[in-house]
Design a protein around this motif. Structure first.
Motif, PDB file in Angstrom:
ATOM      1  N   ASP A 134      50.486  31.052  24.822  1.00 17.11           N
ATOM      2  CA  ASP A 134      49.924  32.072  25.714  1.00 17.11           C
ATOM      3  C   ASP A 134      49.198  33.151  24.925  1.00 17.11           C
ATOM      4  O   ASP A 134      48.106  33.593  25.312  1.00 17.11           O
ATOM      5  N   GLU A 135      49.793  33.599  23.809  1.00 20.30           N
ATOM      6  CA  GLU A 135      49.152  34.608  22.971  1.00 20.30           C
ATOM      7  C   GLU A 135      47.861  34.069  22.376  1.00 20.30           C
ATOM      8  O   GLU A 135      46.835  34.765  22.333  1.00 20.30           O
ATOM      9  N   ASP A 178      45.176  33.690  25.195  1.00 13.20           N
ATOM     10  CA  ASP A 178      44.719  34.997  25.660  1.00 13.20           C
ATOM     11  C   ASP A 178      43.792  35.653  24.655  1.00 13.20           C
ATOM     12  O   ASP A 178      42.740  36.202  25.009  1.00 13.20           O
ATOM     13  N   ASN A 206      44.132  24.526  24.299  1.00 12.89           N
ATOM     14  CA  ASN A 206      45.425  23.863  24.130  1.00 12.89           C
ATOM     15  C   ASN A 206      45.378  22.883  22.963  1.00 12.89           C
ATOM     16  O   ASN A 206      46.315  22.786  22.163  1.00 12.89           O
ATOM     17  N   GLN A 264      40.363  25.887  28.798  1.00 17.59           N
ATOM     18  CA  GLN A 264      41.818  25.881  28.667  1.00 17.59           C
ATOM     19  C   GLN A 264      42.293  24.637  27.909  1.00 17.59           C
ATOM     20  O   GLN A 264      43.144  24.726  27.017  1.00 17.59           O
TER      21      GLN A 264
END
Length: 225
Positions: A202-203, A206, A137, A133
């Protein structure tokens, strides 16, 4: 193309190793016990405890990292030209300056035009020891050139062109001039799920988490140190 990708990964891996060696210096055991000196860094000595809390490096590792960083960068900061010079050494077959510019901006978190020890060790911690994650980011921040919280197709194209320029004759003339744009069209359509013309974090996360190749690339730096 497969050999080109392998070479690119090898060079990125060597660059990550170089970054670590650059800031760790000789790694002599007797220097590990020395106290961290922060006279050339913007923060006072209490910053060591803060960096321990904010990174995945322990006190001794931070002492070693800073000692090497200070030896290479006595002023306590790295400017963009120096960063470009270092990065370009690993891609002599092409022009790495544009991609190095984007990478420098990703490290320069306070946007003051220089990378301090704090900036560098925070980024290094994510690249070498961060979670998936955290790495995603960081990657999103790299692609989000204007830092507005969204990735546009043009931003993605700018990064893609910079990558192809960096690979230079390792890629060209095997690929057509419009290849970067074709790749961006495919990637962007895949990421922009709601078709609003921008990719949110988020897109982005994911899509990357569901891409096996991207997930493998996230492990590229795991064994550097």
């Amino acid at each position: 193309m497969s050999s080109c990708r392998k070479r690119c990964k090898r060079e990125m891996f060597k660059f990550a190793q170089y970054l670590y060696r650059l800031v760790t210096g000789t790694l002599h055991a007797d220097s590990v016990e020395d106290e961290l000196e922060l006279s050339a860094v913007r923060h006072r000595p209490e910053g060591l405890e803060q960096l321990e809390a904010l990174t995945r490096f322990n006190r001794k590792e931070l002492q070693i990292l800073y000692r090497g960083f200070k030896n290479e960068c006595p002023s306590g900061v790295v400017n963009e030209d120096t960063f470009k010079d270092i990065y370009s050494q690993f891609f002599p077959q092409g022009d790495a300056s544009t991609y190095a510019h984007f990478l420098f901006n990703a490290f320069d978190t306070d946007k003051d035009g220089s990378v301090s020890f704090e900036d560098f060790v925070m980024g290094l911690s994510i690249l070498l020891r961060g979670s998936v994650q955290e790495k995603l980011n960081w990657a999103f921040n790299l692609y989000d050139i204007n830092k507005d919280g969204y990735i546009t197709k043009e931003e993605m194209l700018d990064i893609m062109k910079a990558i192809y320029d960096m690979m230079g004759k390792c890629t060209y003339p095997l690929l057509k001039d419009d290849t970067p744009r074709q790749h961006v069209e495919i990637f962007f359509q895949k990421m922009d799920k709601n078709k609003d013309g921008v990719v949110t974090m988020d897109e982005f996360i994911d899509c990357c988490q569901n891409d096996e190749n991207i997930m493998r690339s996230m492990q590229l730096f795991d064994n550097v140190i």
